[in-house]
Design a protein around this motif. Structure first.
Motif, PDB file in Angstrom:
ATOM      1  N   PRO A 315       5.125   7.102   0.202  1.00  0.00           N
ATOM      2  CA  PRO A 315       5.420   7.180   1.645  1.00  0.00           C
ATOM      3  C   PRO A 315       4.600   6.206   2.494  1.00  0.00           C
ATOM      4  O   PRO A 315       5.019   5.862   3.594  1.00  0.00           O
ATOM      5  CB  PRO A 315       5.065   8.631   1.993  1.00  0.00           C
ATOM      6  N   ASP A 316       3.448   5.732   2.013  1.00  0.00           N
ATOM      7  CA  ASP A 316       2.678   4.772   2.818  1.00  0.00           C
ATOM      8  C   ASP A 316       2.518   3.416   2.117  1.00  0.00           C
ATOM      9  O   ASP A 316       1.674   2.598   2.501  1.00  0.00           O
ATOM     10  CB  ASP A 316       1.305   5.342   3.209  1.00  0.00           C
ATOM     11  N   ALA A 317       3.339   3.160   1.108  1.00  0.00           N
ATOM     12  CA  ALA A 317       3.340   1.876   0.380  1.00  0.00           C
ATOM     13  C   ALA A 317       1.988   1.532  -0.230  1.00  0.00           C
ATOM     14  O   ALA A 317       1.670   0.360  -0.439  1.00  0.00           O
ATOM     15  CB  ALA A 317       3.842   0.734   1.281  1.00  0.00           C
ATOM     16  N   HIS A 318       1.175   2.542  -0.490  1.00  0.00           N
ATOM     17  CA  HIS A 318      -0.105   2.343  -1.193  1.00  0.00           C
ATOM     18  C   HIS A 318      -0.092   3.161  -2.486  1.00  0.00           C
ATOM     19  O   HIS A 318       0.567   4.207  -2.548  1.00  0.00           O
ATOM     20  CB  HIS A 318      -1.281   2.801  -0.323  1.00  0.00           C
ATOM     21  N   GLY A 334       2.583   4.061  -7.976  1.00  0.00           N
ATOM     22  CA  GLY A 334       2.948   3.995  -6.553  1.00  0.00           C
ATOM     23  C   GLY A 334       2.553   2.707  -5.860  1.00  0.00           C
ATOM     24  O   GLY A 334       2.341   2.686  -4.649  1.00  0.00           O
ATOM     25  N   PHE A 335       2.522   1.603  -6.580  1.00  0.00           N
ATOM     26  CA  PHE A 335       2.069   0.335  -5.981  1.00  0.00           C
ATOM     27  C   PHE A 335       3.146  -0.309  -5.088  1.00  0.00           C
ATOM     28  O   PHE A 335       2.912  -1.349  -4.485  1.00  0.00           O
ATOM     29  CB  PHE A 335       1.578  -0.611  -7.070  1.00  0.00           C
ATOM     30  N   SER A 336       4.308   0.290  -5.035  1.00  0.00           N
ATOM     31  CA  SER A 336       5.306  -0.020  -4.004  1.00  0.00           C
ATOM     32  C   SER A 336       5.724  -1.486  -3.931  1.00  0.00           C
ATOM     33  O   SER A 336       5.847  -2.052  -2.847  1.00  0.00           O
ATOM     34  CB  SER A 336       4.783   0.445  -2.638  1.00  0.00           C
ATOM     35  N   GLY A 337       5.888  -2.106  -5.111  1.00  0.00           N
ATOM     36  CA  GLY A 337       6.431  -3.459  -5.131  1.00  0.00           C
ATOM     37  C   GLY A 337       5.419  -4.545  -5.411  1.00  0.00           C
ATOM     38  O   GLY A 337       5.769  -5.717  -5.488  1.00  0.00           O
ATOM     39  N   LEU A 377      -2.341   9.116   5.560  1.00  0.00           N
ATOM     40  CA  LEU A 377      -1.573   7.964   5.062  1.00  0.00           C
ATOM     41  C   LEU A 377      -2.125   6.652   5.619  1.00  0.00           C
ATOM     42  O   LEU A 377      -2.698   6.623   6.709  1.00  0.00           O
ATOM     43  CB  LEU A 377      -0.094   8.131   5.414  1.00  0.00           C
ATOM     44  N   ILE A 378      -1.957   5.562   4.875  1.00  0.00           N
ATOM     45  CA  ILE A 378      -2.480   4.241   5.271  1.00  0.00           C
ATOM     46  C   ILE A 378      -1.312   3.269   5.164  1.00  0.00           C
ATOM     47  O   ILE A 378      -0.925   2.920   4.056  1.00  0.00           O
ATOM     48  CB  ILE A 378      -3.551   3.768   4.255  1.00  0.00           C
ATOM     49  N   GLN A 379      -0.752   2.816   6.276  1.00  0.00           N
ATOM     50  CA  GLN A 379       0.450   1.976   6.157  1.00  0.00           C
ATOM     51  C   GLN A 379       0.125   0.528   5.786  1.00  0.00           C
ATOM     52  O   GLN A 379      -0.813  -0.047   6.325  1.00  0.00           O
ATOM     53  CB  GLN A 379       1.243   1.991   7.469  1.00  0.00           C
ATOM     54  N   GLU A 380       0.904  -0.070   4.873  1.00  0.00           N
ATOM     55  CA  GLU A 380       0.801  -1.500   4.520  1.00  0.00           C
ATOM     56  C   GLU A 380       1.961  -2.227   5.198  1.00  0.00           C
ATOM     57  O   GLU A 380       3.114  -1.798   5.126  1.00  0.00           O
ATOM     58  CB  GLU A 380       0.855  -1.678   3.003  1.00  0.00           C
ATOM     59  N   TYR A 381       1.645  -3.339   5.890  1.00  0.00           N
ATOM     60  CA  TYR A 381       2.642  -4.092   6.659  1.00  0.00           C
ATOM     61  C   TYR A 381       3.309  -5.156   5.775  1.00  0.00           C
ATOM     62  O   TYR A 381       4.488  -5.449   5.916  1.00  0.00           O
ATOM     63  CB  TYR A 381       1.901  -4.739   7.823  1.00  0.00           C
TER      64      TYR A 381
END
Ligand SMILES: Cc1cc2nc3c(=O)[nH]c(=O)nc-3n(C[C@H](O)[C@H](O)[C@H](O)COP(=O)(O)OP(=O)(O)OC[C@H]3O[C@@H](n4cnc5c(N)ncnc54)[C@H](O)[C@@H]3O)c2cc1C
Length: 384
Positions: A315-318, A334-337, A377-381
Motif C-alpha cells: 500500500p505504500d510502495a515500500h 513488497g519492493f513494488s517494482g 505508511l511511507i509513500q514513495e514518489y
C-alpha cells in the motif's frame, strides 16, 4: 537429492530475495539452510522478468539508503561472489513534463545529494541536445545519475545460489511449499508436496505470491500482484553509445539499451490486480504509440521479445522486512517494482534480523509488517 527432514532455516522462494537471504545466512555462519523454489529453475518469477535497472534515484530516505548499500554490493559482486553480472553504468535520466513533478524532483534530488547519491539536474535544452533522436519539446527538466544503470538479474540469482551451495546450503527447485506448519503462535516447519520439514525459522521470500504464502501461516500480508510488461527491439544503428536509461516519468514510459536495440516498457495505471503473466496485446499498442511519439525511429524497427511479469506491490510502495506476529516466520517482500536492485542488501539485512534480532547495516525497523495496521505508511514518489 532427497529433501532433508529438518533445517536450521527454510527460505521459501528462489528469486533474488530468497537467493540473497540464503547466501547471507550462510555467510554469517548458518550451515543447515534449505532454499525451496517451486518452479523448475531459480529466478523465473519477478526477478527473471525484470528490466535489470538499478538506481540511486529514489524519493524517500530509506529507499535511497537501501540503494547506497545495495548498488556498491553489485559493483563488488564479481570480486566477492565470483560471478560476472555485467554492471553497466549507463545512468538513469528522469524526464519531467509538468511543474508539479519539477518541484517534487528538485526536493528529491536535494535529498539524494544530501545523502551522497550525486544526482545531477539538467534543463530541457540540455536534455534535447543530448538525445536528439527523441521528441522532447514538452520536457521542462530532468534528473540524471551517471552511476545508475543495468545489471544481469540471472547472474545475481545464480551467483548467490552457487555461493550459498558452496557454503553448504541445500537448494531445491520443483519443490512447492503447500503449508506452513505452526504450533500455537510459533512456526515449526513447512510441508511440501508430501514431505514435512521441521525448522524453527521460515523466511517468506515468495515475492508476488507472498500474500498467499502468508495466508498459509495465518497472516495477512498486504501484497498486490500487478502485471507489468516490456518488449525488446531489433538493432537500432542510430542509437548513440551514451544512450541512458530514459524514463518519461509522467507516462511511466521507459527505454534502455538492450543488445543492439532497445528495451521499452510502460506501466498500465488501470491494470487489475491478479496473477496473469500473459502479455496484454491492447496495452502493448498503447505503449508502442507512446514510445513512437517519443522516439519516432521505433516505427521502423522489429520486435524481438516480449515479457510480462508481476510487481509485488504494498500500500505504500515500500518493502516489508522482518518479523511477523508468528514467531520464527519472517518476511522479505513488497519492493513494488524495484526489488531486484535492493536484493543484495535485503538478504544481508534479513540475515542480521534473523541472527541478531535487528538489522544494523541499514535501520529498516520502520518497514515492518505492523506499520499497515498501525498507520505508519511511507509513500514513495519515484515508482515506475
Ligand atoms: C516487468 C518487470 C520489470 C521490473 N523491472 C525492475 C527493474 O528494472 N529494477 C528492479 O530493481 N526491479 C524491477 N522489477 C521488480 C523486481 O523484479 C522484483 O521486485 C524482485 O525481482 C522481487 O524478487 P523476489 O525474490 O521477491 O520475487 P520473485 O523473483 O518472484 O521470487 C519469488 C519466488 O517464489 C517462488 N514461489 C512462490 N510461491 C512458492 C511456494 N509456495 N513454494 C516455493 N516457491 C514459491 C516463485 O516461483 C518465485 O520464483 C521488475 C518487475 C517486473 C515484473
Amino acid at each position: 537429492m532427497i529433501l532433508p527432514r529438518t533445517a536450521e532455516a527454510i527460505v521459501v522462494g528462489g528469486g533474488v530475495m530468497g537467493a540473497s537471504t540464503a547466501y547471507h545466512l550462510a555467510l554469517a555462519g548458518m550451515r543447515d539452510i534449505l532454499l525451496l523454489e517451486r518452479e523448475e529453475f531459480f529466478g523465473t518469477g519477478a526477478t527473471g522478468r525484470c528490466a535489470g535497472g538499478v538506481r540511486y534515484q529514489f524519493a524517500t530516505e530509506i529507499n535511497i539508503r537501501l540503494s547506497l548499500e545495495s548498488l556498491p554490493m553489485l559493483e563488488r559482486f564479481k570480486e566477492e561472489i565470483g560471478q560476472e553480472i555485467d554492471y553497466r553504468k549507463i545512468g538513469y535520466i528522469f524526464l519531467l513534463t509538468n511543474q508539479e513533478d519539477v518541484i517534487n524532483f528538485k526536493r528529491i534530488v536535494d535529498q539524494q545529494n544530501h545523502l551522497g547519491a550525486q544526482t545531477q539536474w539538467l534543463n530541457g535544452a540540455e536534455i534535447q541536445r543530448w538525445l536528439p533522436l527523441m521528441c522532447l519539446k514538452d520536457v521542462i527538466a530532468g534528473s540524471f545519475n551517471p552511476r545508475d544503470g543495468l545489471v544481469d538479474p540471472n547472474g545475481v540469482v545464480m551467483g548467490y545460489i552457487n555461493a550459498a551451495q558452496r557454503m553448504g546450503c541445500n537448494t531445491f527447485t520443483g519443490t512447492s511449499v503447500t503449508s506452513i506448519l505452526r504450533r500455537s503462535n510459533r512456526v515449526v516447519g513447512v510441508k511440501t508436496q508430501g514431505e514435512e520439514i521441521s525448522s524453527p525459522v521460515v523466511v517468506d521470500a515468495t515475492g508476488p505470491w507472498a500474500g498467499s504464502t502468508g495466508q498459509m501461516a495465518g497472516l495477512e500480508i498486504p501484497i498486490t500482484p500487478l502485471r507489468r510488461q516490456w518488449l525488446t527491439t531489433t538493432a537500432i544503428h542510430e542509437l548513440p553509445p551514451d544512450f541512458p536509461f530514459v524514463i518519461d516519468f509522467a507516462q511511466s514510459l521507459y527505454f534502455h539499451p538492450e543488445g543492439q536495440g532497445l528495451l521499452t516498457g510502460m506501466s498500465n495505471p488501470h491494470e487489475k490486480p491478479g496473477f496473469n503473466q500473459n502479455i496484454d496485446p491492447e496495452w502493448e499498442l498503447v505503449h508502442l504509440d507512446a514510445a513512437i511519439d517519443r522516439l519516432p525511429l521505433l516505427e521502423s524497427v522489429g520486435l524481438i521479445s516480449r515479457v510480462a511479469g508481476l510487481y509485488e506491490v504494498t500500500p505504500d510502495a515500500h518493502p516489508i522486512f522482518g518479523k511477523t506476529p508468528v514467531e520464527g516466520y519472517y518476511i522479505v517482500t513488497g519492493f513494488s517494482g524495484h526489488g531486484f536492485m535492493h536484493g543484495p542488501i535485503a538478504g544481508m539485512l534479513m540475515s542480521e534480523i534473523i541472527l541478531n534480532g535487528r538489522a544494523s547495516t541499514v535501520d529498516v525497523s520502520m518497514l515492518d509488517l505492523a506499520r499497515f495496521s498501525e498507520g505508519r505508511l511511507i509513500q514513495e514518489y519515484n515508482v515506475v
